[in-house]
Design a protein around this motif. Structure first.
Motif, PDB file in Angstrom:
ATOM      1  N   ARG A  36       0.866  -1.195   0.000  1.00 44.51           N
ATOM      2  CA  ARG A  36       0.000   0.000   0.000  1.00 44.51           C
ATOM      3  C   ARG A  36       0.896   1.236   0.000  1.00 44.51           C
ATOM      4  O   ARG A  36       1.927   1.258   0.672  1.00 44.51           O
ATOM      5  CB  ARG A  36      -0.890   0.010   1.244  1.00 44.51           C
ATOM      6  CG  ARG A  36      -2.043  -0.961   1.151  1.00 44.51           C
ATOM      7  CD  ARG A  36      -3.113  -0.575   2.156  1.00 44.51           C
ATOM      8  NE  ARG A  36      -3.606   0.772   1.890  1.00 44.51           N
ATOM      9  CZ  ARG A  36      -4.384   1.455   2.720  1.00 44.51           C
ATOM     10  NH1 ARG A  36      -4.745   0.951   3.876  1.00 44.51           N
ATOM     11  NH2 ARG A  36      -4.796   2.669   2.402  1.00 44.51           N
ATOM     12  N   ASP A  37       0.471   2.251  -0.692  1.00 47.19           N
ATOM     13  CA  ASP A  37       1.333   3.433  -0.796  1.00 47.19           C
ATOM     14  C   ASP A  37       1.632   4.070   0.560  1.00 47.19           C
ATOM     15  O   ASP A  37       2.738   4.550   0.796  1.00 47.19           O
ATOM     16  CB  ASP A  37       0.759   4.465  -1.792  1.00 47.19           C
ATOM     17  CG  ASP A  37      -0.492   5.145  -1.290  1.00 47.19           C
ATOM     18  OD1 ASP A  37      -1.192   4.578  -0.423  1.00 47.19           O
ATOM     19  OD2 ASP A  37      -0.771   6.264  -1.764  1.00 47.19           O
ATOM     20  N   ASP A  38       0.641   4.000   1.481  1.00 44.00           N
ATOM     21  CA  ASP A  38       0.816   4.603   2.810  1.00 44.00           C
ATOM     22  C   ASP A  38       1.992   3.988   3.582  1.00 44.00           C
ATOM     23  O   ASP A  38       2.591   4.641   4.430  1.00 44.00           O
ATOM     24  CB  ASP A  38      -0.443   4.395   3.670  1.00 44.00           C
ATOM     25  CG  ASP A  38      -1.714   4.755   2.942  1.00 44.00           C
ATOM     26  OD1 ASP A  38      -2.423   5.637   3.424  1.00 44.00           O
ATOM     27  OD2 ASP A  38      -1.980   4.167   1.860  1.00 44.00           O
TER      28      ASP A  38
ATOM     29  N   MET B 174       2.598  11.758   0.094  1.00 41.36           N
ATOM     30  CA  MET B 174       2.693  10.690   1.095  1.00 41.36           C
ATOM     31  C   MET B 174       4.032  10.786   1.833  1.00 41.36           C
ATOM     32  O   MET B 174       4.092  10.600   3.045  1.00 41.36           O
ATOM     33  CB  MET B 174       2.555   9.346   0.372  1.00 41.36           C
ATOM     34  CG  MET B 174       2.178   8.194   1.264  1.00 41.36           C
ATOM     35  SD  MET B 174       0.773   8.538   2.316  1.00 41.36           S
ATOM     36  CE  MET B 174      -0.578   8.043   1.250  1.00 41.36           C
TER      37      MET B 174
HETATM   38 ZN    ZN Z   1      -3.066   4.799   0.362  1.00 40.20          ZN
END
Ligand code: ZN
Ligand code: PRT
Length: 285
Positions: A51-53, A73
């Motif tokens: 996940r990008d987070d 982010m």
């Molecule tokens: Zn995300």
């Protein structure tokens, strides 16, 4: 050479462009559905789909050596990672938006308002900088519906075309930051992986340069050439070849995509004919 571990978004707005970038770099990756790890067949890298987070944290902790993620982010997570290269895709901005019909005179509008966001850190910093005491409501998704359901008075979210705001009756009033996809890296990449990273960055830069530039060919009378050369600075000096037709030349050069239309008009005025503009696949400076 040791394998460099690269964190890439599993599925979302960064995924396709990230994989396309590897492909353009000549790196072969078979992205089997559902796999979370793949090894490239012709380059010493391993891709981890996440996940990008989570990407900034995993890069900081050395689970991955580098990662591809949005600047938004990186800034929100505030991890100790190094920013290596902007990639020119997934362009967007983090903005404040309010119900369309509201009167807006400036950031004072937000005093004591409830603002829904998934970017509490960046929004908090922004309000602090502008000396505004607002209430930040942290939510993880569907931020734009928050005002409509009475959860908040305004929102702070990612905007790209602006159509999501429009369909939710909202209006963008302030931009907090601009963003695009970037490569981030762990601060202590081992020396055996450094050459792989350098090789990869070299290829990425060549791909990026090629996208920003176009190869241009044109014909012109010999006496127009010096005027045309001044318009086209090119990589070094343009290549000029004689044509079969007496007194005519063909000129080849490289122009930046964003300067392209402006240059085309100048070139036509200066006597250029038969102008061809061709994409460049790779460009090594
Ligand atoms: Zn995300
Ligand atoms: O599942 P995972 O956590 O990995 O993905 P995600 O759903 O959290 O992220 P994703 O795929 O939506 O976005 C990944 C990154 O893409 C973001 O961090 C940004 O850097 C970048 N990006 C570029 C965008 C957008 N454009 C974008 N338009 N991220 C989100 N949006 C959303 C925005 O949140 C809003 O809901 O799209 C809507 C606005 O789009 P417009 O075009 O209507 O203005």
């Amino acid at each position: 050479m040791s394998r460099l571990k690269i964190a890439v978004q599993k599925s979302g707005r960064l995924s396709e462009s990230s994989l396309k970038l590897f492909e353009e770099c000549g790196i072969k990756i078979s992205n089997g559905a559902g796999t979370l790890r793949v090894i490239a067949s012709n380059f010493p890298i391993e891709i981890l789909f996440l996940r990008d987070d989570d990407i900034p944290q995993y890069v900081e902790q050395n689970v991955a050596d580098i990662g591809i993620v949005g600047e938004n982010m990186v800034a929100e997570k505030n991890k100790n990672v190094e920013m290596l290269e902007q990639l020119g895709f997934a362009g967007c901005r983090l903005s404040l938006a309010i119900p369309r019909e509201e009167n807006y005179q400036g950031t004072d509008y937000f005093a004591n308002k409830r603002v829904a966001t998934s970017y509490p850190r960046l929004l908090g910093e922004y309000f602090k900088k502008h000396n505004i005491s607002a209430i930040i409501e942290e939510i993880s998704g569907s931020v734009e519906i928050a005002p409509g359901i009475g959860l908040a008075d305004a929102i702070c979210d990612i905007v790209s075309s602006g159509s999501t705001l429009l369909t939710n009756g909202l209006r963008e009033v302030e931009t907090i930051m601009k963003s695009q996809a970037v490569i981030i890296a762990n601060r202590t990449i081992s020396s055996d992986k450094r050459p792989v990273l350098d090789k990869l960055l070299f290829r990425i830069k060549a791909v990026k340069n090629s996208g920003e530039n176009k190869y241009i060919l044109l014909n012109a009378p010999r006496e127009a050439i010096s005027g045309i050369c001044k318009i086209l600075p090119g990589m070094k000096s343009p290549t000029i070849l004689p044509l079969a037709e007496e007194g005519w030349c063909s000129l080849h050069s490289v122009v930046k995509e964003d300067e392209f239309w402006e240059r085309i008009d100048q070139l036509k005025k200066a006597g250029a004919e038969g102008i061809l503009v061709i994409p460049i696949e790779k460009m090594i400076m």
